[in-house]
Every structure is written in structure tokens, then in C-alpha cells.
Motif scaffolding. Structure first.
Motif, PDB file in Angstrom:
ATOM      1  N   VAL A 140      -0.286 -15.093  -0.316  1.00  0.00           N
ATOM      2  CA  VAL A 140      -1.146 -13.918  -0.216  1.00  0.00           C
ATOM      3  C   VAL A 140      -0.265 -12.697  -0.461  1.00  0.00           C
ATOM      4  CG1 VAL A 140      -2.717 -12.575   1.209  1.00  0.00           C
ATOM      5  CG2 VAL A 140      -2.670 -15.076   1.421  1.00  0.00           C
ATOM      6  N   LYS A 141      -0.639 -11.886  -1.450  1.00  0.00           N
ATOM      7  CA  LYS A 141       0.156 -10.726  -1.823  1.00  0.00           C
ATOM      8  C   LYS A 141      -0.667  -9.463  -1.602  1.00  0.00           C
ATOM      9  CE  LYS A 141       2.574 -13.438  -5.360  1.00  0.00           C
ATOM     10  NZ  LYS A 141       2.947 -13.520  -6.782  1.00  0.00           N
ATOM     11  N   VAL A 142      -0.170  -8.615  -0.709  1.00  0.00           N
ATOM     12  CA  VAL A 142      -0.888  -7.373  -0.401  1.00  0.00           C
ATOM     13  C   VAL A 142      -0.021  -6.137  -0.647  1.00  0.00           C
ATOM     14  CG1 VAL A 142      -2.378  -8.492   1.286  1.00  0.00           C
ATOM     15  CG2 VAL A 142      -0.221  -7.484   2.044  1.00  0.00           C
ATOM     16  N   LEU A 143       1.210  -6.328  -1.149  1.00  0.00           N
ATOM     17  CA  LEU A 143       2.074  -5.189  -1.455  1.00  0.00           C
ATOM     18  C   LEU A 143       1.746  -4.669  -2.858  1.00  0.00           C
ATOM     19  CD1 LEU A 143       5.448  -6.486   0.023  1.00  0.00           C
ATOM     20  CD2 LEU A 143       3.825  -4.886   1.048  1.00  0.00           C
ATOM     21  N   GLY A 144       0.529  -4.190  -2.972  1.00  0.00           N
ATOM     22  CA  GLY A 144      -0.046  -3.793  -4.237  1.00  0.00           C
ATOM     23  C   GLY A 144      -1.463  -4.341  -4.284  1.00  0.00           C
ATOM     24  N   PRO A 145      -2.102  -4.355  -5.448  1.00  0.00           N
ATOM     25  CA  PRO A 145      -3.435  -4.959  -5.535  1.00  0.00           C
ATOM     26  C   PRO A 145      -3.407  -6.391  -5.002  1.00  0.00           C
ATOM     27  CG  PRO A 145      -2.900  -3.798  -7.558  1.00  0.00           C
ATOM     28  CD  PRO A 145      -1.660  -3.785  -6.731  1.00  0.00           C
ATOM     29  N   VAL A 146      -4.404  -6.747  -4.213  1.00  0.00           N
ATOM     30  CA  VAL A 146      -4.408  -8.037  -3.535  1.00  0.00           C
ATOM     31  C   VAL A 146      -4.452  -9.177  -4.549  1.00  0.00           C
ATOM     32  CG1 VAL A 146      -5.684  -9.563  -1.983  1.00  0.00           C
ATOM     33  CG2 VAL A 146      -5.446  -7.138  -1.441  1.00  0.00           C
ATOM     34  N   GLN A 147      -3.575 -10.158  -4.325  1.00  0.00           N
ATOM     35  CA  GLN A 147      -3.561 -11.364  -5.144  1.00  0.00           C
ATOM     36  C   GLN A 147      -3.474 -12.571  -4.217  1.00  0.00           C
ATOM     37  OE1 GLN A 147      -0.275 -11.168  -7.881  1.00  0.00           O
ATOM     38  NE2 GLN A 147      -1.096  -9.410  -9.005  1.00  0.00           N
ATOM     39  N   LEU A 187      -2.070  -2.861   0.445  1.00  0.00           N
ATOM     40  CA  LEU A 187      -3.518  -2.930   0.687  1.00  0.00           C
ATOM     41  C   LEU A 187      -4.249  -1.835  -0.097  1.00  0.00           C
ATOM     42  CD1 LEU A 187      -3.798  -3.754   4.500  1.00  0.00           C
ATOM     43  CD2 LEU A 187      -3.782  -5.308   2.567  1.00  0.00           C
ATOM     44  N   ALA A 188      -3.972  -1.778  -1.379  1.00  0.00           N
ATOM     45  CA  ALA A 188      -4.510  -0.700  -2.204  1.00  0.00           C
ATOM     46  C   ALA A 188      -6.029  -0.636  -2.171  1.00  0.00           C
ATOM     47  CB  ALA A 188      -4.024  -0.873  -3.652  1.00  0.00           C
ATOM     48  N   GLU A 189      -6.695  -1.797  -2.000  1.00  0.00           N
ATOM     49  CA  GLU A 189      -8.160  -1.833  -2.038  1.00  0.00           C
ATOM     50  C   GLU A 189      -8.812  -1.135  -0.850  1.00  0.00           C
ATOM     51  OE1 GLU A 189      -6.709  -5.157  -4.541  1.00  0.00           O
ATOM     52  OE2 GLU A 189      -6.176  -4.287  -2.627  1.00  0.00           O
ATOM     53  N   VAL A 190      -8.082  -1.021   0.260  1.00  0.00           N
ATOM     54  CA  VAL A 190      -8.696  -0.440   1.473  1.00  0.00           C
ATOM     55  C   VAL A 190      -7.882   0.741   1.982  1.00  0.00           C
ATOM     56  CG1 VAL A 190      -9.839  -2.569   2.167  1.00  0.00           C
ATOM     57  CG2 VAL A 190      -7.492  -2.135   2.917  1.00  0.00           C
ATOM     58  N   ASN A 191      -7.095   1.348   1.110  1.00  0.00           N
ATOM     59  CA  ASN A 191      -6.293   2.485   1.529  1.00  0.00           C
ATOM     60  C   ASN A 191      -7.184   3.615   2.022  1.00  0.00           C
ATOM     61  OD1 ASN A 191      -3.735   3.898   1.733  1.00  0.00           O
ATOM     62  ND2 ASN A 191      -4.475   5.159   0.055  1.00  0.00           N
ATOM     63  N   GLY A 192      -6.878   4.148   3.201  1.00  0.00           N
ATOM     64  CA  GLY A 192      -7.663   5.229   3.785  1.00  0.00           C
ATOM     65  C   GLY A 192      -8.687   4.755   4.797  1.00  0.00           C
ATOM     66  N   GLU A 193      -8.923   3.452   4.893  1.00  0.00           N
ATOM     67  CA  GLU A 193      -9.873   2.947   5.881  1.00  0.00           C
ATOM     68  C   GLU A 193      -9.161   2.739   7.215  1.00  0.00           C
ATOM     69  OE1 GLU A 193     -12.751   0.122   4.733  1.00  0.00           O
ATOM     70  OE2 GLU A 193     -12.435   0.423   2.581  1.00  0.00           O
TER      71      GLU A 193
END
Length: 464
Positions: free
Chosen positions: A10-17, A160-166
Motif C-alpha cells: 500500500v503506497k500513500v506517499l503520493g497518489p494512492v497505489q 494521502l494526496a486524495e484526501v489532503n485537507g480533510e
């Protein structure tokens, strides 16, 4: 019985992969958000009500009314479990339940279902990143440099680029971002301590770019650039030879040819290989040949003459002048391009005839003669050069002036001939060092040389 656990990344240091057993897995947007929400919990269980709020954006409803919403959560959980356990033939994702666990939490309103994502440290890039950086911060410089570079290679963008700010991801993102900044700054420090400012520079540039108001980052970047500039010293140009499989460089420096004590030397002669400099009649006292006598042979001209005669024994002369037509200097002429190897104190001097000395004692040459001589020099260097650097003066710019080329074009001709020779002789020399005297530099335009490398290396200075 459940099969072996799949290899999960699981890669979350950038766009999730998500990768399972080495293959990238595509998830629906809602399932991606579910995965990210569980990762952000950092191993803690997340109640279904919280998941509905954070993933689906749904407000809480009375329990007797929210069964449909709970079913939607369970549907995405099952989808994720099946992905995490591709070998599970039950269809129910029971193997995946070891990774995405169901738990019951006791609340004031009664028991409530919660889900916990259980990943090993090596299965989650943010966990690996945190562990490596934490270890590196306590390690000695060389070890720390290696570990920090490894950790930062895991970073592909904003965590966690997809949820940044949440809200649910804020503390997780803040911690990882702070640790990334610490790792970068520490890498700059240890690379500098190790005497590798060239490796610290790109990291320092990245820090300054992302933090334009950080005075300390700007100061560190300026210091690194100043250190690297000082390292160049008299070096004016350096490029790799643009040929695959060749580890050779072309360097141009401001200085004195005879100060290059670690290199073989190339010295230009006329076709008579004269060394006599008395009264400046045959060769000038300021010529490279005259300096060769004084600087390398300690003024022992006869020693140099003896080595030249020995090297020329196997070369067929092209003519001999008589005393009346050429009263001064040597009278035996050799083909232009003749190159003699002179061994001196563990290195070599390559004496090459690139000009013709007229009976009027004026040396004359042209670019074809120079190119022929250089080609023969490189062939001799390949055989006798001991794979040492080879230092060359700006041949053709002195008294035997090649009038159809300016100094910059002469440098380019020398470079071109060396690159061509590298194609023919793979182990020619590790470095071609072209030495330009300080007084010549102002009159030497190096644009043709830079243009040569720009043309031969695709994208060297390409702009977006």
C-alpha cells in the motif's frame, strides 16, 4: 483453510497505489477513500458511523433507519477484502479479513461494528519511511546518507494526496510531511559532512523551492553553490564523452600544461622535430617545445633529442634539406602527423608533427594537418598511454597559427577528434584535459565546444 497471505504493498506517499502479489490493483473511488481512511487511522479501528461520515459524507441516522448505509460500507469492505486476498475462493473475502478485520466496540448506544486495517511495516510505504528515517537520524553520516536516500526514494508526492485537507487525515499528513522535511534537511547535512556537496545540492534546491520563505534553507543552498563553484577552481568546462559504454570526460582548464603532473602530455612539433631555441631563430623560447626542454627535461636538450631520434628510427623520412637551403635547424623531414612517444618519469609525452617548418623558419599548418596529427596521437595514446589522463595545449594557436580556425574552433576540433577516437579505442584515456593559458582565455570563445555537446547529447538543455 486459508491460503498464504498475499504480498501486499500500500503506497500513500503520493497518489494512492495498491499492489497485490506484484500487480497493480484498480479500485473504485469510494473504495480508495475507504482504504485511505483506514490507513490514516494508523492501525486503530474505525467505527462504521465514522466511516460513513468520513468516506461517504453521510450524517448519522437513527439505527433503525441507517441499515442501507451500513450495507454500503460492508459492500466496500468486502470489495477491499477480496482484492487483498486474491486467492480466496470462498467469495466472502475470509482470507482478507485477516488484513481488514471486523471488531465490535461497546458504546453508550450499544455494540457497534468497526474495521481495522492491519498491515505489516513492510506492506505500507509510510511505515517503512518512518522506520528508515528514525533509524537514520541516529546513524553515522555514511550510513545515514544511504538510509535517508532510500527513505526519500519512497516519496512520490504529497502524502494521502486524495484526501489532503480533510480532518481525519490532517495529523497523519502533518506528521509525514514534517518527517520528510527532516529527512531532506538531514540528508543535506550528512552529504555535506561527507564532502559530497554535489549530492546535497538537488535536495537543498528542492527544500528551497518548496519553502521559498525559509531563510535558513536559502542560506544553506547558497553555501552549497559557493562550495561547488570553489571546487571548479581553474576548471572551465567538463562533459562526459557522449558515447555509450565510455567512461571518459573532456575537461577544459585555465592553466599551465606543464603543471599537469598526473597526466600524459601532448606537445606539437614541426615536421623536422626541432628543439634548438638559441637566439629564438629556429623555435621560440616561449614555445611549448622550448618549455618541454626546460620543464620536463630540466634543460637537457640532448636527452630530449636522443629520445626523439630513438622514436623516429622506424619512421621513413620524406626528404632532407641541404645546408644551403636550410642553414639552421634540422634538415630531415618526416610526414605531418608523425607521432613519437617519449617515456618520462612514469608518464608519456607524445610529440606530434602538426606543421611544416619552411626553410624561412616559419611553421605553417592547417586544420587537415592538425586533425591528422591528433588522430595519430590518440592511436599512440591508446597503445602507450597507460590509461592516464592526457593533457593537450591549444595546439595551432601559437606561432604555427592555423588561420582558418579561431581558438574556440580549435578546441572543438580537438574535442571532436578525441570523441571519434573513443569510438575506435574504448580504453583510450579516462580524461582529455585541454589546457588554455590565462592570457589566451579572453580570446577563446568556448561556445562551439558547448554546442558540440549540446548537439550530441539529446535533451541536454531542452526546455519545457
Amino acid at each position: 483453510m486459508a491460503g498464504a497471505r498475499a504480498r501486499i504493498r500500500v503506497k500513500v506517499l503520493g497518489p494512492v497505489q495498491l499492489e497485490v502479489d506484484g500487480a497493480a490493483v484498480r479500485l473504485t473511488p469510494l473504495t480508495v477513500r475507504l482504504l485511505v481512511r483506514l490507513v490514516a487511522a494508523e492501525g486503530e479501528a474505525v467505527p462504521v458511523r465514522q466511516l460513513r461520515r468520513d468516506v461517504w459524507g453521510l450524517a448519522d441516522e437513527p439505527r433503525h433507519l441507517d441499515q442501507r448505509n451500513r450495507n454500503e460500507v460492508q459492500k466496500r469492505v468486502l470489495e477491499l477484502r477480496r482484492v487483498l486476498a486474491p486467492g480466496d475462493r470462498s467469495g466472502a473475502g475470509s482470507s482478507g479479513a485477516h488484513v481488514l478485520r471486523t471488531e465490535q466496540q461497546v458504546t453508550a448506544q450499544g455494540s457497534e461494528t468497526a474495521y481495522r486495517l492491519v498491515l505489516r511495516p513492510e506492506e505500507l510505504d509510510s511505515s517503512r519511511f518512518t522506520a528508515i528515517v528514525s533509524e537514520a537520524l541516529l546513524a553515522p553520516p555514511a550510513t545515514a546518507a544511504h538510509q535517508l536516500a532510500e527513505a526519500l526514494s519512497l516519496v512520490r508526492g504529497r502524502p494521502l494526496a486524495e484526501v489532503n485537507g480533510e480532518g481525519f487525515a490532517t495529523s497523519f499528513i502533518r506528521r509525514l510531511t514534517a518527517l520528510q522535511n527532516t529527512a531532506r534537511r538531514e540528508l543535506v547535512r550528512v552529504q555535506t559532512d561527507l564532502g559530497r556537496p554535489e549530492l546535497a545540492l538537488p535536495v537543498a534546491e528542492l527544500i528551497a523551492h518548496e519553502h521559498p520563505d525559509d531563510v535558513e534553507a536559502a542560506r544553506a543552498l547558497d553555501a552549497l553553490r559557493a562550495e561547488l563553484r570553489a571546487r571548479h577552481g581553474d576548471e572551465l568546462l567538463r562533459h562526459r564523452v557522449p558515447l555509450p559504454g565510455r567512461r571518459a570526460e573532456v575537461v577544459l582548464i585555465r592553466g599551465d600544461l606543464f603543471d599537469q603532473v598526473d597526466a600524459n602530455l601532448v606537445v606539437g612539433f614541426s615536421d623536422t622535430f626541432d628543439t634548438e631555441n638559441s637566439e629564438d631563430l629556429v623555435i621560440s623560447r616561449e614555445s611549448v617545445q622550448s618549455q618541454l626542454v626546460d620543464r620536463v627535461f630540466a634543460g637537457r636538450r640532448r636527452l630530449l633529442d636522443g629520445k626523439l631520434r630513438a622514436g623516429l628510427r622506424t619512421v621513413k623520412a620524406v626528404g632532407t634539406e641541404n645546408v644551403r637551403s636550410k642553414p639552421l635547424g634540422r634538415r630531415v623531414r618526416y610526414p605531418v602527423g608523425t607521432t613519437v612517444m617519449l617515456p618520462v618519469d612514469g608518464r608519456r609525452v607524445f610529440a606530434t608533427a602538426y606543421s611544416r617548418l619552411g626553410n624561412d623558419l616559419v611553421a605553417r599548418s592547417n586544420c587537415e594537418d592538425l586533425r591528422r596529427s591528433l588522430d595519430n596521437v590518440w592511436a599512440a595514446v591508446a597503445v602507450h598511454g597507460l590509461f592516464k589522463p592526457v593533457a593537450v595545449p591549444l595546439i595551432g594557436s601559437g606561432l604555427a597559427r592555423i588561420t582558418d580556425l579561431d581558438r574556440g574552433q580549435l578546441v572543438a576540433l580537438i574535442v571532436d577528434s578525441f570523441i571519434d577516437a573513443c569510438r575506435e579505442h574504448p580504453a583510450l584515456a579516462p580524461e582529455l584535459r585541454i589546457v588554455v593559458r590565462p592570457q589566451e582565455l579572453a580570446r577563446t570563445d568556448l561556445t562551439p565546444v558547448e554546442r558540440r555537446f549540446q548537439e550530441t547529447v539529446p535533451g541536454l538543455h531542452a526546455t519545457d
